[in-house]
Scaffold this active site. Sequence first.
Site, PDB file in Angstrom:
ATOM      1  N   TYR A 154      -9.846  -8.648   2.205  1.00  0.00           N
ATOM      2  CA  TYR A 154      -8.530  -7.717   3.056  1.00  0.00           C
ATOM      3  C   TYR A 154      -7.638  -6.933   2.069  1.00  0.00           C
ATOM      4  CZ  TYR A 154      -6.056  -6.831   6.992  1.00  0.00           C
ATOM      5  OH  TYR A 154      -5.739  -6.214   7.809  1.00  0.00           O
ATOM      6  N   ASP A 155      -7.043  -8.215   0.983  1.00  0.00           N
ATOM      7  CA  ASP A 155      -5.327  -7.432   0.779  1.00  0.00           C
ATOM      8  C   ASP A 155      -6.243  -6.550  -0.885  1.00  0.00           C
ATOM      9  OD1 ASP A 155      -4.227  -9.577   1.630  1.00  0.00           O
ATOM     10  OD2 ASP A 155      -4.482 -10.774  -0.481  1.00  0.00           O
ATOM     11  N   LYS A 188      11.500 -14.017   0.645  1.00  0.00           N
ATOM     12  CA  LYS A 188      12.541 -13.328   1.693  1.00  0.00           C
ATOM     13  C   LYS A 188      14.190 -13.652   1.058  1.00  0.00           C
ATOM     14  CE  LYS A 188      10.617 -15.689   6.183  1.00  0.00           C
ATOM     15  NZ  LYS A 188      10.733 -16.812   6.888  1.00  0.00           N
ATOM     16  N   CYS A 215     -24.840  10.089  10.056  1.00  0.00           N
ATOM     17  CA  CYS A 215     -25.182  10.950  11.059  1.00  0.00           C
ATOM     18  C   CYS A 215     -25.564  11.977  11.675  1.00  0.00           C
ATOM     19  CB  CYS A 215     -26.055   9.756  12.045  1.00  0.00           C
ATOM     20  SG  CYS A 215     -27.204  10.148  13.296  1.00  0.00           S
ATOM     21  N   CYS A 257     -31.319   7.025  15.010  1.00  0.00           N
ATOM     22  CA  CYS A 257     -31.937   7.874  15.992  1.00  0.00           C
ATOM     23  C   CYS A 257     -32.967   8.664  15.127  1.00  0.00           C
ATOM     24  CB  CYS A 257     -30.925   8.355  16.699  1.00  0.00           C
ATOM     25  SG  CYS A 257     -30.412  10.344  15.610  1.00  0.00           S
ATOM     26  N   GLU A 268       9.488 -19.910   0.338  1.00  0.00           N
ATOM     27  CA  GLU A 268       9.053 -21.297   1.163  1.00  0.00           C
ATOM     28  C   GLU A 268       7.304 -21.252   1.582  1.00  0.00           C
ATOM     29  OE1 GLU A 268      10.617 -20.894   5.299  1.00  0.00           O
ATOM     30  OE2 GLU A 268       9.612 -18.509   5.012  1.00  0.00           O
ATOM     31  N   SER A 292       3.741  -9.398   9.898  1.00  0.00           N
ATOM     32  CA  SER A 292       3.143  -9.914   8.683  1.00  0.00           C
ATOM     33  C   SER A 292       3.890  -9.086   7.477  1.00  0.00           C
ATOM     34  CB  SER A 292       1.478  -9.430   8.998  1.00  0.00           C
ATOM     35  OG  SER A 292       1.508  -7.786   8.421  1.00  0.00           O
ATOM     36  N   LYS A 302       0.183 -13.947  -2.620  1.00  0.00           N
ATOM     37  CA  LYS A 302      -1.461 -15.164  -2.302  1.00  0.00           C
ATOM     38  C   LYS A 302      -1.334 -16.468  -4.162  1.00  0.00           C
ATOM     39  CE  LYS A 302      -1.839 -13.690   2.258  1.00  0.00           C
ATOM     40  NZ  LYS A 302      -2.994 -13.268   1.461  1.00  0.00           N
ATOM     41  N   ASP A 310      -1.367 -21.599   6.057  1.00  0.00           N
ATOM     42  CA  ASP A 310      -2.511 -20.887   6.385  1.00  0.00           C
ATOM     43  C   ASP A 310      -2.938 -21.445   7.486  1.00  0.00           C
ATOM     44  OD1 ASP A 310      -5.325 -19.847   6.929  1.00  0.00           O
ATOM     45  OD2 ASP A 310      -6.097 -20.741   5.216  1.00  0.00           O
ATOM     46  N   ASP A 351      -9.579 -13.530   2.241  1.00  0.00           N
ATOM     47  CA  ASP A 351      -8.185 -12.919   2.148  1.00  0.00           C
ATOM     48  C   ASP A 351      -7.902 -11.526   0.991  1.00  0.00           C
ATOM     49  OD1 ASP A 351      -6.038 -15.991   2.904  1.00  0.00           O
ATOM     50  OD2 ASP A 351      -7.927 -14.736   3.947  1.00  0.00           O
ATOM     51  N   ALA A 352      -8.908 -12.183  -0.033  1.00  0.00           N
ATOM     52  CA  ALA A 352      -9.014 -11.692  -1.089  1.00  0.00           C
ATOM     53  C   ALA A 352      -9.693  -9.730  -1.534  1.00  0.00           C
ATOM     54  CB  ALA A 352      -9.521 -11.912  -2.594  1.00  0.00           C
ATOM     55  N   TYR A 367      10.094 -21.418  11.237  1.00  0.00           N
ATOM     56  CA  TYR A 367      10.743 -20.511   9.439  1.00  0.00           C
ATOM     57  C   TYR A 367      11.013 -19.270   9.553  1.00  0.00           C
ATOM     58  CZ  TYR A 367       6.019 -17.597  10.872  1.00  0.00           C
ATOM     59  OH  TYR A 367       5.582 -17.037  11.497  1.00  0.00           O
ATOM     60  N   CYS A 383     -27.619  10.311  19.648  1.00  0.00           N
ATOM     61  CA  CYS A 383     -27.664   9.392  18.415  1.00  0.00           C
ATOM     62  C   CYS A 383     -27.381   8.467  19.382  1.00  0.00           C
ATOM     63  CB  CYS A 383     -26.999   9.491  17.553  1.00  0.00           C
ATOM     64  SG  CYS A 383     -26.889   7.653  16.567  1.00  0.00           S
ATOM     65  N   LYS A 442       3.258 -20.511   1.973  1.00  0.00           N
ATOM     66  CA  LYS A 442       3.054 -19.215   3.434  1.00  0.00           C
ATOM     67  C   LYS A 442       1.574 -20.823   3.895  1.00  0.00           C
ATOM     68  CE  LYS A 442       0.833 -15.633   4.243  1.00  0.00           C
ATOM     69  NZ  LYS A 442      -0.441 -16.117   4.413  1.00  0.00           N
ATOM     70  N   GLU A 468       4.593 -21.875  11.812  1.00  0.00           N
ATOM     71  CA  GLU A 468       3.317 -21.950  12.059  1.00  0.00           C
ATOM     72  C   GLU A 468       2.748 -23.522  12.462  1.00  0.00           C
ATOM     73  OE1 GLU A 468       0.241 -19.342  10.222  1.00  0.00           O
ATOM     74  OE2 GLU A 468       1.566 -18.805  10.915  1.00  0.00           O
ATOM     75  N   CYS A 517     -31.288   8.236  10.523  1.00  0.00           N
ATOM     76  CA  CYS A 517     -30.421   7.716  10.532  1.00  0.00           C
ATOM     77  C   CYS A 517     -31.502   6.843  11.408  1.00  0.00           C
ATOM     78  CB  CYS A 517     -30.154   8.837  11.813  1.00  0.00           C
ATOM     79  SG  CYS A 517     -28.408   7.182  13.098  1.00  0.00           S
TER      80      CYS A 517
END
Length: 700
Positions: free
Chosen positions: A43-44, A301, A443, A422, A123, A89, A325, A127, A40-41, A237, A449, A125, A185, A419
Amino acid sequence: MQDPQLLSVEEAAILHKQLTAEIETHNAAYYQNDAPLITDAQYDELLQTLKALEKAHPELVSEQSPSQRVGAAPARGFGKVQHKVPMLSLDNAFNSEDLREFEGRVRRFLGLAPTEDVAFFAEPKIDGLSAALRYEKGEFVLGATRGDGREGEDITENLRTLKDLPTTLNPEGGSIPDVFEVRGEVYMPISDFQKLNEAQSLAGGKVFANPRNAAAGSLRQLDVSITATRNLRLFAYAWGDVSEVPGLTQAEVLQRFEAWGFSVNPLSKVCSNMEEAIDAYRKIEELRASLDYDIDGVVFKVNRLDWQERLGFVSRSPRWAIAHKFPAEKATTQVKAIEIQVGRTGALTPVARLNPVTVGGVVVSNATLHNEEEIERKDVRVGDTVVVQRAGDVIPQVVEVVLDKRPAKSTPFEFPKFCPVCGSHAVREKNPTTGKDDVVRRCTGGLVCSAQVVERLKHFVSRNAFDIDGLGAKQIELFFNRDLIRTPADIFRLEENDKNSLTRIRNFEGFGDKAVRNLFDAINDRRTIELDRFIYALGIRHIGQGNARLLARNYLTLQALLDAFEPGNPDVGKVYVDLLNIDGIGAAVADAVKEFFSEEQNRQLLNELIREIEILPFDVPDDDSPVSGKTVVFTGTLELMTRSEAKAKAENLGAKVSGSVSAKTDYLVAGAKAGSKLKKATELGVTTLTEQEWLDLIGG
């Protein structure tokens, strides 16, 4: 990342494209396959990098940029459900200052006085797996996953097995609206997760990495009886499509949920201001280890629903909510190898193969290293011991190299100049203005290719594009290697060519008569497609789902795009300016669109393709709105609502909001101290409205 303010338009566009592709990959892995590839970290961090880039280069922002949307398309095997109200999200806060800035944005949008308190509903979160539960006259009639936020999977029968999901709402809990969609959830208690894994291990079955994966895997069983044996739980929720909202605040509605028979998280509470909300976060974090369910943060919220309604949504998330998070977990492991993958645009992406390591209960073994500059900056080498971190399920982010454990004979990783697929030269093109190298090495093989041709075809049939059941990455590779598919049009001629071929598909390993028939039926089912999905499927550089939808919304038909960029069109300069005037379209996107639709080979490919399929005109939202499909420009100081609120309202009604006045502008809404835009609108004969006249037009 280099300061995005210092990047040229071209450099920013390339980086944006790379980040978009990477985030899309991770969205699909997380929401669609329940098998995330990064923490998650991590991705964030990717998302925050993208947002910083878009803030510095707003022309890159599109309606469905990863910063504006969530999730991935639903998995196959379940019927599909269109969400009447999108399941979005949340934006993320990473510290208390981010939460205070969120409060500031709310105040600015609503135009609140500094002395007016904003109450927040806090509230945990959970998972788990998001679900939408539709009730009609108090009876549960339909349940669906989030999917890509607009379209999910029908898991009604699976949800009926949840013991704490009321199939009939308790009438003693208060008046029940005719239509009410509860959102919640689904999760598996940690104690039950441990028991399940013990049983699976003894039986030689699949052992789940964590409770979320166990919940998702259990809920999406095609055999409902398996779902029924798993102790899945639900916290309600939120809500979606409703005929009436039973309360004036978030807290009041959740109290009604509880009275109707739903479980509502007992740690949820109303905080009278942001400082109380921050304190609530700290207290919930302290309780985290003692809970029998996984949480990865706290959601805040705005409590008042009338304020929520005014704040509204951006494409990806509500303006009235944010998630904070919890900090990431860390571990160390060793880099076994660094491999290079070639994408459909020719981009060479390095991937670290790690010795498997458990981080917070999840075994991970891969990490994307982004690009050549990232490897050089962190100096990641084969054999290095590295610190990795995660905040949820999935592979780690490489935080740093442990230098005192580096092998004595270690050498820096040499990024390939050719590459690996190819053998063509792989180059980092120089920006003609700045003279700087692009961050991505590509490439130069183009259509020679196989990685690029195959990856483009994979993109064409991917879930957010044509979404052809049974024609995935493996099948594309097989048919390409057997010389059955070379262009997108070949896909729709596959059945015809198979009849005339000496080598029949049913003779391939894994294919029988029924499988081949199912494949051909799936292809024929996709001979009709929406315009925005079609544009996205073409794989035009810089055109993700958001920009594809933006183009579709403004041009309405493919023919309009083809006509606009017809080679030799004497008005092509004006067409290009009109394209740039679309709110959200920048120079990089405009150039890519112009180049693609002006290129004769691409036009031939399109003409060949449209003989095989039907492309539906874009369906403009809210046809009942008096401004649906109209182009609107706001100027001057608005007094009855903020500029942000006015723009959001117009877009919700189907209008196109532009930042500049042209002959195609339908309405100019002029507030106090309107200047040059009002003058230009008057000269062009554009209808000008006062703020009150605009509100009267749209119904208040």
